[in-house]
Design a protein around this motif. Structure first.
Motif, PDB file in Angstrom:
ATOM      1  N   ALA A   1     -12.947 -15.221  -5.343  1.00  0.00           N
ATOM      2  CA  ALA A   1     -13.922 -16.301  -5.195  1.00  0.00           C
ATOM      3  C   ALA A   1     -13.524 -17.324  -4.136  1.00  0.00           C
ATOM      4  O   ALA A   1     -14.305 -18.206  -3.818  1.00  0.00           O
ATOM      5  CB  ALA A   1     -14.130 -17.003  -6.532  1.00  0.00           C
ATOM      6  N   LEU A   2     -12.329 -17.204  -3.604  1.00  0.00           N
ATOM      7  CA  LEU A   2     -11.892 -18.126  -2.561  1.00  0.00           C
ATOM      8  C   LEU A   2     -12.112 -17.472  -1.205  1.00  0.00           C
ATOM      9  O   LEU A   2     -11.917 -16.276  -1.041  1.00  0.00           O
ATOM     10  CB  LEU A   2     -10.420 -18.480  -2.742  1.00  0.00           C
ATOM     11  CG  LEU A   2     -10.069 -19.179  -4.050  1.00  0.00           C
ATOM     12  CD1 LEU A   2      -8.573 -19.380  -4.143  1.00  0.00           C
ATOM     13  CD2 LEU A   2     -10.804 -20.488  -4.190  1.00  0.00           C
TER      14      LEU A   2
ATOM     15  N   LYS B   1     -19.719 -15.129   2.070  1.00  0.00           N
ATOM     16  CA  LYS B   1     -20.517 -13.930   2.342  1.00  0.00           C
ATOM     17  C   LYS B   1     -19.737 -12.628   2.193  1.00  0.00           C
ATOM     18  O   LYS B   1     -20.277 -11.565   2.422  1.00  0.00           O
ATOM     19  CB  LYS B   1     -21.113 -14.014   3.745  1.00  0.00           C
ATOM     20  CG  LYS B   1     -22.129 -15.131   3.853  1.00  0.00           C
ATOM     21  CD  LYS B   1     -22.839 -15.090   5.158  1.00  0.00           C
ATOM     22  CE  LYS B   1     -23.858 -16.221   5.172  1.00  0.00           C
ATOM     23  NZ  LYS B   1     -24.670 -16.218   6.354  1.00  0.00           N
ATOM     24  N   ARG B   2     -18.480 -12.680   1.814  1.00  0.00           N
ATOM     25  CA  ARG B   2     -17.690 -11.452   1.732  1.00  0.00           C
ATOM     26  C   ARG B   2     -16.935 -11.267   0.415  1.00  0.00           C
ATOM     27  O   ARG B   2     -15.814 -10.776   0.421  1.00  0.00           O
ATOM     28  CB  ARG B   2     -16.697 -11.420   2.871  1.00  0.00           C
ATOM     29  CG  ARG B   2     -17.390 -11.416   4.203  1.00  0.00           C
ATOM     30  CD  ARG B   2     -16.460 -11.070   5.281  1.00  0.00           C
ATOM     31  NE  ARG B   2     -17.193 -11.107   6.517  1.00  0.00           N
ATOM     32  CZ  ARG B   2     -17.130 -10.143   7.392  1.00  0.00           C
ATOM     33  NH1 ARG B   2     -16.385  -9.114   7.180  1.00  0.00           N
ATOM     34  NH2 ARG B   2     -17.805 -10.246   8.513  1.00  0.00           N
ATOM     35  N   PRO B   3     -17.501 -11.604  -0.713  1.00  0.00           N
ATOM     36  CA  PRO B   3     -16.736 -11.436  -1.947  1.00  0.00           C
ATOM     37  C   PRO B   3     -16.507  -9.968  -2.308  1.00  0.00           C
ATOM     38  O   PRO B   3     -15.477  -9.627  -2.885  1.00  0.00           O
ATOM     39  CB  PRO B   3     -17.576 -12.149  -3.001  1.00  0.00           C
ATOM     40  CG  PRO B   3     -18.956 -12.141  -2.459  1.00  0.00           C
ATOM     41  CD  PRO B   3     -18.794 -12.219  -0.970  1.00  0.00           C
TER      42      PRO B   3
ATOM     43  N   LYS C   1     -22.881 -14.242  -8.098  1.00  0.00           N
ATOM     44  CA  LYS C   1     -23.802 -14.920  -9.026  1.00  0.00           C
ATOM     45  C   LYS C   1     -23.551 -16.422  -9.017  1.00  0.00           C
ATOM     46  O   LYS C   1     -24.483 -17.213  -9.043  1.00  0.00           O
ATOM     47  CB  LYS C   1     -23.636 -14.383 -10.447  1.00  0.00           C
ATOM     48  CG  LYS C   1     -24.263 -13.045 -10.658  1.00  0.00           C
ATOM     49  CD  LYS C   1     -25.754 -13.180 -10.566  1.00  0.00           C
ATOM     50  CE  LYS C   1     -26.419 -12.193 -11.471  1.00  0.00           C
ATOM     51  NZ  LYS C   1     -27.866 -12.269 -11.364  1.00  0.00           N
ATOM     52  N   LEU C   2     -22.288 -16.812  -8.996  1.00  0.00           N
ATOM     53  CA  LEU C   2     -21.936 -18.231  -8.960  1.00  0.00           C
ATOM     54  C   LEU C   2     -22.460 -18.874  -7.683  1.00  0.00           C
ATOM     55  O   LEU C   2     -23.042 -19.955  -7.715  1.00  0.00           O
ATOM     56  CB  LEU C   2     -20.419 -18.408  -9.055  1.00  0.00           C
ATOM     57  CG  LEU C   2     -19.895 -19.834  -8.984  1.00  0.00           C
ATOM     58  CD1 LEU C   2     -20.254 -20.579 -10.261  1.00  0.00           C
ATOM     59  CD2 LEU C   2     -18.387 -19.821  -8.792  1.00  0.00           C
ATOM     60  N   LEU C   3     -22.282 -18.190  -6.561  1.00  0.00           N
ATOM     61  CA  LEU C   3     -22.763 -18.715  -5.290  1.00  0.00           C
ATOM     62  C   LEU C   3     -24.285 -18.758  -5.248  1.00  0.00           C
ATOM     63  O   LEU C   3     -24.867 -19.690  -4.704  1.00  0.00           O
ATOM     64  CB  LEU C   3     -22.231 -17.879  -4.132  1.00  0.00           C
ATOM     65  CG  LEU C   3     -20.732 -17.984  -3.875  1.00  0.00           C
ATOM     66  CD1 LEU C   3     -20.312 -16.963  -2.825  1.00  0.00           C
ATOM     67  CD2 LEU C   3     -20.347 -19.381  -3.460  1.00  0.00           C
ATOM     68  N   ALA C   4     -24.940 -17.753  -5.814  1.00  0.00           N
ATOM     69  CA  ALA C   4     -26.394 -17.710  -5.832  1.00  0.00           C
ATOM     70  C   ALA C   4     -26.948 -18.851  -6.684  1.00  0.00           C
ATOM     71  O   ALA C   4     -28.001 -19.411  -6.377  1.00  0.00           O
ATOM     72  CB  ALA C   4     -26.885 -16.368  -6.357  1.00  0.00           C
ATOM     73  N   HIS C   5     -26.225 -19.185  -7.735  1.00  0.00           N
ATOM     74  CA  HIS C   5     -26.643 -20.304  -8.586  1.00  0.00           C
ATOM     75  C   HIS C   5     -26.570 -21.618  -7.816  1.00  0.00           C
ATOM     76  O   HIS C   5     -27.434 -22.472  -7.953  1.00  0.00           O
ATOM     77  CB  HIS C   5     -25.759 -20.359  -9.837  1.00  0.00           C
ATOM     78  CG  HIS C   5     -26.088 -21.484 -10.753  1.00  0.00           C
ATOM     79  ND1 HIS C   5     -27.243 -21.501 -11.498  1.00  0.00           N
ATOM     80  CD2 HIS C   5     -25.430 -22.624 -11.048  1.00  0.00           C
ATOM     81  CE1 HIS C   5     -27.277 -22.609 -12.205  1.00  0.00           C
ATOM     82  NE2 HIS C   5     -26.180 -23.312 -11.951  1.00  0.00           N
TER      83      HIS C   5
END
Length: 166
Positions: free
Chosen positions: A87-88, A92-94, A150-154
């Motif tokens: 997550a760090l 755009k590349r997780p 999902k966290l980023l989309a939220h």
């Protein structure tokens, strides 16, 4: 005063996806070891390393089910911290980070135990055992990547995997 390169709340936010990856890995392992004839025994490696660490610090390790529960908790914490690295970094590349970290952890868990004095049988008993070990860690990395997405989309709908039509 020097500011930290990463705000602390981002680091704490990364722990959630890391825990998702660690939980996925643990669930796959615990389920498969009850079904497969020759599964990778990551729990045995965890137990051996926990015992070794406790004895190094002068303690007496637990036995039986209590030791198994302590090992599972230790695996969730250590793998959760490791998979939180997914997550760090660039948002755009997780998935790339998840696959790379999963592959590194899987190969490491096959190659390193004999060198660390933890034995070789649990993760290298057969070629299929080694392969499953690498695949399961990669799945953990992908689960952490999905949770990160999902966290980023939220937080930012533009980074969502599925964009709304319209």
């Amino acid at each position: 005063m020097i500011e930290p390169p990463t705000p602390p709340r981002i680091v704490f936010r990364a722990l959630g996806p890391g825990l998702v990856g660690a939980t996925a890995l643990t669930l796959v392992h615990e389920g498969a070891r009850r079904v497969l004839k020759h599964p990778p025994r990551l729990d045995v490696l965890g137990t051996r390393s926990l015992k070794k660490g406790i004895r190094f610090f002068g303690g007496e390790p637990a036995k039986g089910r209590r030791l198994h529960r302590q090992t599972l908790a230790g695996d969730l914490v250590s793998n959760g911290l490791f998979f939180s690295l997914v997550a760090l970094g660039r948002p755009k590349r997780p998935y790339l980070r998840g696959v790379v970290l999963g592959l590194l952890a899987g190969v490491g868990s096959v190659v390193l135990p004999p060198r660390l004095g933890l034995g070789k049988a649990p993760s290298r008993a057969r070629p299929s055992t080694s392969l499953l070990t690498v695949v399961w860690y990669t799945l953990g990395g992908l689960a952490a990547a999905r949770a990160t997405r999902k966290l980023l989309a939220h937080r930012d709908p533009a980074l969502s995997l599925v964009r709304p039509i319209g």
